[in-house]
Design an enzyme around this catalytic site. Sequence first.
Site, PDB file in Angstrom:
ATOM      1  N   SER A 131      47.531  38.259  31.545  1.00 14.78           N
ATOM      2  CA  SER A 131      46.642  37.078  31.811  1.00 14.78           C
ATOM      3  C   SER A 131      45.064  37.529  32.037  1.00 14.78           C
ATOM      4  CB  SER A 131      46.843  36.996  33.204  1.00 14.78           C
ATOM      5  OG  SER A 131      46.160  35.937  33.988  1.00 14.78           O
ATOM      6  N   GLU A 133      43.168  36.711  34.290  1.00 17.21           N
ATOM      7  CA  GLU A 133      42.875  36.884  35.569  1.00 17.21           C
ATOM      8  C   GLU A 133      42.733  38.552  35.800  1.00 17.21           C
ATOM      9  OE1 GLU A 133      42.251  34.972  38.505  1.00 17.21           O
ATOM     10  OE2 GLU A 133      42.391  33.203  37.280  1.00 17.21           O
ATOM     11  N   TYR A 155      48.126  38.807  42.456  1.00 16.58           N
ATOM     12  CA  TYR A 155      48.620  38.443  41.144  1.00 16.58           C
ATOM     13  C   TYR A 155      47.991  38.935  40.063  1.00 16.58           C
ATOM     14  CZ  TYR A 155      49.121  35.292  36.850  1.00 16.58           C
ATOM     15  OH  TYR A 155      49.336  34.844  35.643  1.00 16.58           O
TER      16      TYR A 155
END
Length: 330
Positions: A131, A133, A155
Amino acid sequence: MSAPRRTALITGITGQDGLYLAELLLAKGYAVHGLIRGQHNPKRELVEQLVPDVRLHHGDLTDQSSLLRALRACEPDEVYNLGAVSFVAYSWQNPHVTTDVTALGVLNLLEALRLHSGDDTSAVRFYQASSSEMFGKVQESPQHERTLLWPRSPYAVAKAYGHHLTVNYRESYALHASSGILFNHESPRRGPEFVTRKVSQAVARISLGLQDDLVMGNLDAERDWGFAGDYVEAMWLMLQQDVADDYVVATGQTHSVRELLDVAFACAGIDDWTPYVRQDAQHLRPAEVDRLVGDAGKARRVLGWQPRVGFHELVAMMVESDLAEQKHHL
């Protein structure tokens, strides 16, 4: 003589990526299997409706024995790990669950795959859904495959663990294991808790008089948004390469949440959204990620991949889908 039919196993089959990937693989003639969590998973019916030719197996990323059973049942040529606790805000509320599924789930699946493969570790090709992120507090812009990871949520930390572990298993056991560092990708199938779908659904309801306002967090955050249906093609292309590697998948363009609101409300014929939108501090992240934008040059060069659906077309697609759904319930 025609080539033997290839078989794929998808974890996270109930999510938007899993559904689009299943459709893509079925269209290419694959036998597709999906891992579904829970005996009475409420999304099972959606999978059976949209991709009825997928064979479903009960399993859980936190239970390695169930993963081994699924591998033995379908003997896949390709495994796509799309399963995760993927809502960033939830990861602060439940960091242990997020870690167990999103981080340690990768370990369980890679280890199950290693044990299943035996001496022929390159026989099954593995895709890990990494990801954007992970870049978090970005150290350079745009972000590419060699950009330092600085995750800013439980996460993102869990995704970074899974990403590095995939590289480690590739280098340690010669697994054909690739990671796709996907930037934000959306669709009408996105869950309503995610900001793009939250906006498109609220816009549809506000325009129909079913909702009064929309409560938001940071309107200045900027993201690189693409269409999930485009991004699953990149996943498949990674596993068709002779050599496994990691790839950024992105559009290379950023848009703020304010721009998202501009386009979404305009799609419903509302020029000024300010009377309908209010901010609430409870929707702000403890550690914000201000701006993400990806450099997908490697994916273009090596995979021949590029996005087809632009930002405005994507938002319009989502708003129109939610308008149709809300009208259906009137």
